[in-house]
Design an enzyme around this catalytic site. Structure first.
Site, PDB file in Angstrom:
ATOM      1  CE  LYS A  57      26.698  62.159  18.363  1.00 44.27           C
ATOM      2  NZ  LYS A  57      25.853  63.203  18.985  1.00 44.27           N
TER       3      LYS A  57
HETATM    4  C1  PLP Z   1      25.252  63.009  20.167  1.00 43.19           C
HETATM    5  C2  PLP Z   1      24.768  64.262  20.755  1.00 43.19           C
HETATM    6  C3  PLP Z   1      24.520  64.372  22.131  1.00 43.19           C
HETATM    7  C4  PLP Z   1      24.672  63.207  23.079  1.00 43.19           C
HETATM    8  O1  PLP Z   1      25.988  62.746  23.189  1.00 43.19           O
HETATM    9  P1  PLP Z   1      26.296  61.315  23.784  1.00 43.19           P
HETATM   10  O2  PLP Z   1      27.746  61.152  23.679  1.00 43.19           O
HETATM   11  O3  PLP Z   1      25.537  60.334  22.950  1.00 43.19           O
HETATM   12  O4  PLP Z   1      25.794  61.321  25.175  1.00 43.19           O
HETATM   13  C5  PLP Z   1      24.113  65.589  22.626  1.00 43.19           C
HETATM   14  N1  PLP Z   1      23.928  66.651  21.808  1.00 43.19           N
HETATM   15  C6  PLP Z   1      24.137  66.588  20.500  1.00 43.19           C
HETATM   16  C7  PLP Z   1      23.895  67.784  19.658  1.00 43.19           C
HETATM   17  C8  PLP Z   1      24.586  65.397  19.920  1.00 43.19           C
HETATM   18  O5  PLP Z   1      24.796  65.350  18.606  1.00 43.19           O
END
Ligand code: PLP
Length: 493
Positions: free
Chosen positions: A112
């Site tokens: 993220k």
């Molecule tokens: C947020 C997250 C996801 C999922 O991502 P999306 O964009 O919500 O589909 C997968 N793995 C990790 C470690 C995350 O932090």
């Protein structure tokens, strides 16, 4: 011609990129989209010679054309330069069965960071451009990783404030500690007694609560969101799909135009939707594989066309994917239905009133052309962590392992497969350690050190001494009290 964004639910709710970024969500509760996405076409023939920053500048310029080239260049530098462990930003690692695209080399060790480091820069730049005389308040619900990455992205950024809510007992010890120790003058962190969907739903309601917004307006504050519903976070995620392709070109593994698959561990459907955008603008993608955990509402949807959230919410070892209402799917529904806003609006009303919706056969077929799907149980996820370590000496985090398991279930031998790796294994040490060496009762911080000793995988700097940082946030509230909390606390930051 300047790109116009519109709400998925109403063609007449329009915004330019600056406004879409500052506002996050449209006033009618819909998500901002560009109607003619094919017009954002990207030339892949010269990719071989481009680095991450160059690709980032080009992709951002395509979608955010009311920002100048200099503004975008500046944002890219501020967001990424010196903030990531590796200069490549998102390195790609070859294993026996797939290439792993490491998206977790940023300041909080979660994928993220790629979106949120950029969103804060774009927000700041948009405020400056529009000569705004107000502050932006970012309200965020987090299933763990978003919270910390958003806090780190927005901390002490001028004219912004941020409040993060996370589900009590719904995030890992390390994630919780990361948030509780967050420094910065313009932020608050609060646990709620409820799950992620409760927090997300409450925040969505605040965004359409006119009285609440008017109260904030009197204090010169406007709301925005750092969740992946914000287009300013989604577009930077397109970049690593293109970059991965560029890397494989550079390595001579593929030829220009050759199709590849991406396998994506999915929760809120943001990461994988960025892949869909990459495909729309011209990246040769055969399939985007949606990988779910035991909360496989998306898997069921892609199989049957029925999205049904009326089921038990399960806690898994991949908690960032424990989600039953997958917000960004709304954008896919918009494109798959031929940009039919009224149709999307109806589906979203069905979801909120009846708890489910069913798309037409045509829409389902359109989606299945681009997307495949699979899921992994907790036991399968653990087995995959172990198997990949034994074969490749590479440690997967549980989210990435979900995707890897889905790849191995039905491996497409005709195309190169790229698995998106979304977190450092050290963010989920408990689960990773027990998958590799069996359950032990140690706390997560000593386990980190043990895992390092046994595997020799480096602990990311930001996690190394986290247990020694001071706890500065300790609020916990009921989910019904989030509005009151915001109004109270916003005065302090
Ligand atoms: C947020 C997250 C996801 C999922 O991502 P999306 O964009 O919500 O589909 C997968 N793995 C990790 C470690 C995350 O932090």
């Amino acid at each position: 011609m300047k790109k116009i964004y519109e709400s998925t639910r109403n063609r007449n709710q329009k915004a330019d990129a600056t406004k879409a970024i500052l506002q996050g969500l449209s006033d009618d509760g819909g998500l901002f989209v560009v109607r003619d996405i094919e017009q954002c076409s990207y030339d892949i023939t010269k990719l071989k010679d481009k680095d991450y920053s160059t690709i980032a500048e080009e992709i951002l310029a395509l979608f955010f054309d009311d920002f100048s080239k200099e503004e975008i260049k500046d944002c890219v530098q501020q967001a990424y330069l010196g903030k990531f462990e590796k200069d490549e930003i998102t390195p790609i690692i070859p294993l026996h069965d797939a290439y792993v695209l490491e998206l977790f080399r940023g300041p909080t060790s979660a994928f993220k960071d790629v979106g949120l480091q950029m969103l804060s820069q774009l927000t700041s730049s948009a405020l400056y451009k529009t000569k705004a005389d107000y502050d932006v308040l970012i309200l965020t619900a987090t299933s763990g990783d978003t919270g910390k990455a958003a806090l780190e992205g927005f901390k002490d950024v001028e004219h912004t404030k941020i409040i993060v809510f996370y589900p009590n007992d719904g995030v890992s010890k390390v994630q919780e500690t990361q948030m509780k120790t967050q420094t910065g003058k313009n932020l608050k962190v609060c646990a709620i007694n409820g799950n992620f969907d409760d927090a997300q739903t409450a925040i969505k309601q605040l965004f359409v609560d006119q009285e609440f917004k008017a109260t904030l307006a009197k204090q010169n504050i406007k709301l925005s969101s750092a969740n992946s519903i914000n287009i300013g976070r989604l577009v930077p995620q397109i970049v690593y799909y293109v970059y991965a392709y560029a890397c494989l070109l550079k390595q001579g593994v593929i030829e220009v135009g050759e199709e590849v698959n991406f396998i994506v561990p999915t929760g809120n459907f943001g990461d994988i939707l960025a892949g869909y955008f990459a495909k729309q603008i011209g990246l040769p993608i055969h399939k985007l594989v949606c990988a779910s955990n035991d909360n496989h509402v998306l898997y069921d949807f892609i199989q049957t066309g029925i999205y049904d959230r009326r089921r038990d919410f399960l806690k898994t070892i991949s908690p960032s994917m424990d989600i039953l209402i997958s917000s960004n799917l709304e954008r896919l529904l918009y494109y798959a239905s031929g940009c039919d806003n009224a149709y999307v609006k109806q589906l979203m009303e069905d979801l909120s009133n009846k708890g489910y919706y069913q798309v037409t056969d045509d829409v389902l077929k359109t989606i299945q052309k681009d997307f495949a799907c699979g899921y992994a149980t907790n036991a399968e996820t653990e087995n995959t962590i172990k198997a990949v370590y034994e074969l490749d000496r590479y440690v997967l985090d549980p989210h990435t392992a979900v995707a890897y398991k889905v790849l191995l279930d039905d491996k497409d031998q005709e195309h190169k497969n790229i698995v998106l790796s979304t977190a450092s294994p050290y963010k989920f040490t408990d689960s990773v350690y027990s998958a590799l060496y069996g359950k032990v009762e140690d706390d997560e911080f000593s386990l980190m050190k043990k895992l390092h000793q046994k595997t020799n995988v480096k602990i990311p700097k930001n996690l190394e001494n986290i247990d020694r940082l001071e706890i500065v946030h300790e609020d916990t509230i009921e989910k019904e009290d989030m509005k009151k909390y915001v109004l109270d606390k916003v005065k302090e930051i």
